[in-house]
Scaffold this active site. Structure first.
Site, short mmCIF file in Angstrom:
data_model
loop_
_atom_site.label_atom_id
_atom_site.label_comp_id
_atom_site.label_asym_id
_atom_site.label_seq_id
_atom_site.Cartn_x
_atom_site.Cartn_y
_atom_site.Cartn_z
N GLU A 188 82.69 45.96 -6.17
CA GLU A 188 81.60 46.91 -6.40
C GLU A 188 81.25 46.93 -7.88
OE1 GLU A 188 80.16 48.72 -3.72
OE2 GLU A 188 81.33 47.14 -2.82
N GLU A 218 74.70 48.08 10.27
CA GLU A 218 75.78 47.13 10.59
C GLU A 218 76.45 46.58 9.33
OE1 GLU A 218 76.91 45.81 13.91
OE2 GLU A 218 78.47 45.54 12.41
N LYS A 224 77.11 51.72 2.40
CA LYS A 224 78.29 52.38 2.99
C LYS A 224 78.60 53.70 2.30
CE LYS A 224 79.86 49.06 0.06
NZ LYS A 224 80.34 47.76 -0.26
N THR A 269 72.11 40.95 -5.02
CA THR A 269 72.81 39.88 -4.29
C THR A 269 72.45 39.87 -2.80
OG1 THR A 269 74.61 40.10 -5.86
CG2 THR A 269 75.10 38.92 -3.83
N LYS A 315 84.02 52.89 4.58
CA LYS A 315 83.84 52.09 5.80
C LYS A 315 84.64 52.70 6.95
CE LYS A 315 83.15 48.04 2.88
NZ LYS A 315 83.85 46.98 2.15
N1 HSE Z 1 83.39 45.57 -2.64
C1 HSE Z 1 83.39 45.31 -1.25
C2 HSE Z 1 84.63 44.49 -0.93
C3 HSE Z 1 82.13 44.56 -0.87
O1 HSE Z 1 85.31 44.04 -1.83
O2 HSE Z 1 84.94 44.34 0.24
C4 HSE Z 1 81.74 44.70 0.54
O3 HSE Z 1 81.54 46.01 0.95
#
Ligand code: HSE
Length: 438
Positions: free
Chosen positions: A190, A129, A105, A13, A205
């Site tokens: 995910e 980023e 991440k 994606t 994150k």
């Molecule tokens: N799975 C993550 C979310 C995608 O739902 O925010 C972006 O890191």
């Protein structure tokens, strides 16, 4: 005009989004950068599925190692994800003198310290980023815009999937499983959605931005992580009655060197700006001594928003290449000799106030037994609500506490759960409001 060669690893994606922007917005980027970004390779194990992109002959290949070994490639863009082959390819690319951009991440949170050390050793740039908050420029903000600030706290909604689920349940009464399936279908979740729902994605994150903000190594292991899977519509309804919304918050604080880093469902006042960030949006409120509060908000996932952040890293590195330098901005914001291994405060030491919900038998004396246990643990009750008896069995008793210590809450809840008059495990949700500011 100088040409800078890009090798893209992974055409899922986000990889498709990166290729699309590099190809379709090539002239625009060139007019800002003053150099041409040439997408020399796109490597993916699946080269048969149509990505809707017109690659020149020889660009779309299946062997990622060709990319990291090619002496012409200046910047390797890792969009594979995971912590296996992605890490090997990044290390190999760096050893071959290539700068690296990643959106990974999980890898940065778990093994970022190793990758950062390798980048320092071989003098290449490592940029990430897109690993936090999709298109929100949080890493740029911490590494560049806010360098004169002592960052006091960051409070973020860093997982779009959880925010989407909680928003839909709160505002539309939707079912958890159905909304999760929708987030998966939209490509926000995910590959393993428990990473979203159990808070791990947000913790990845948070661990990254905590390091950047406070001058410490990335410390995922000590980042407290709790997801939204136990939150029920009953709690969402009670939150509303008390004037709160429930959000999965990622919270980092630096209270005179005492570092908090925690991800958990949190009740925040409806008037809080983060209460208004709904759906798949991400946001982060950064508080610093010079800036006061700064709120960043945007799409935390999705093909083009995430690709936009990746391209910003590519352009930063391209500018360094054009200037004949590397590592102009320290990877973790602080110079390596100023990065400390700071322990994160154990969760048991947290002081905040709490929402507690019990399923208790509706009979005389129950409330006094429960409040007695809380009192023995030094927990002071701010308000109590009990739903009136509908039929025989248990009723929900909900209490809001004044500031209390997490360990005392934990011990009191264990004692209360063991009472004959209480059924099921009590629900505990932390409350964050103005009184929690450092
Ligand atoms: N799975 C993550 C979310 C995608 O739902 O925010 C972006 O890191």
């Amino acid at each position: 005009m100088k040409t800078i060669a890009i090798g893209l690893l992974g055409c899922g994606t986000v990889g498709v989004g990166v290729a699309k922007l590099l190809l379709e917005n090539r002239a625009l980027i060139q007019s800002r950068l003053g150099a041409d970004l040439h997408l020399k390779y796109v490597a993916d194990i699946d080269t048969t599925t149509d990505r809707g992109l017109a690659f020149d002959d020889g660009v779309f290949i299946s062997d990622a190692f060709t990319v990291v070994e090619d002496p012409d490639i200046d910047i390797v863009v890792e969009m594979i994800g995971g912590q296996g082959i992605a890490k090997d390819l990044i290390l190999k690319a760096m050893e071959n003198g290539k700068h690296v951009v990643t959106a990974n991440k999980a890898l940065m949170a778990s093994q970022g310290n190793t990758l950062i050390e390798k980048a320092r050793e071989v003098n290449v740039d490592l940029a990430y980023e897109a690993s936090v908050g999709g298109c929100m420029p949080i890493i740029k903000a911490l590494r560049e815009s806010l360098v004169s600030n002592h960052i006091r706290s960051m409070t973020g909604i860093l997982n779009g999937t959880c925010n989407y689920i909680l928003s839909r349940i709160t505002d539309e009464g939707s079912e958890f499983a159905q909304v999760l399936a929708e987030a998966q279908a939209e490509g926000y979740a995910e590959a393993d959605p428990t990473l979203d729902v159990e808070g791990h994605d947000a913790a990845h994150k948070l661990a990254i931005v905590t390091a950047l903000a406070f001058g410490m190594e990335i410390n995922l292991a000590d980042t407290y992580t709790e997801g939204i899977s136990k939150i029920t519509p009953i709690d969402i309804d009670f939150a509303r009655q008390f004037g709160y919304r429930i959000k999965l918050l990622a919270i980092a604080k630096n209270d005179n060197g005492k570092i908090e880093a925690r991800v958990h469902p949190t009740m925040i006042p409806e008037s809080n700006q983060l209460s208004k960030i709904n759906g798949i949006l991400n946001a982060i409120m950064i508080t610093g001594d010079a800036i006061g509060d700064v709120l960043l908000c945007g799409h935390g996932a999705g093909q083009l928003p995430t690709a936009s952040a990746v391209i910003s890293d590519i352009v930063d590195i391209a500018r360094n290449i054009m200037a004949g330098i590397a590592r102009r901005i320290p990877v973790l914001s602080y110079q390596p000799e100023h990065i400390q291994r700071i322990p994160v405060m154990p969760m048991d030491e947290l002081f905040t106030h709490y929402y507690l919900r019990l399923a208790a038998l509706d009979k005389p004396g129950v409330l006094s037994i429960v409040s007695g246990v809380l009192g023995q643990h030094g927990i002071s009750i701010k308000s109590v609500q009990q739903i009136s008896r509908r039929k025989a069995g248990t009723v929900p008793i909900v209490m809001l506490t004044h500031h209390a210590r997490e360990l005392d809450i934990k011990n009191a809840m264990a004692e209360i759960a063991a009472l004959d008059v209480v059924e099921d495990d009590p629900m505990v949700i932390r409350i964050e409001d103005e009184s929690n500011h450092v």
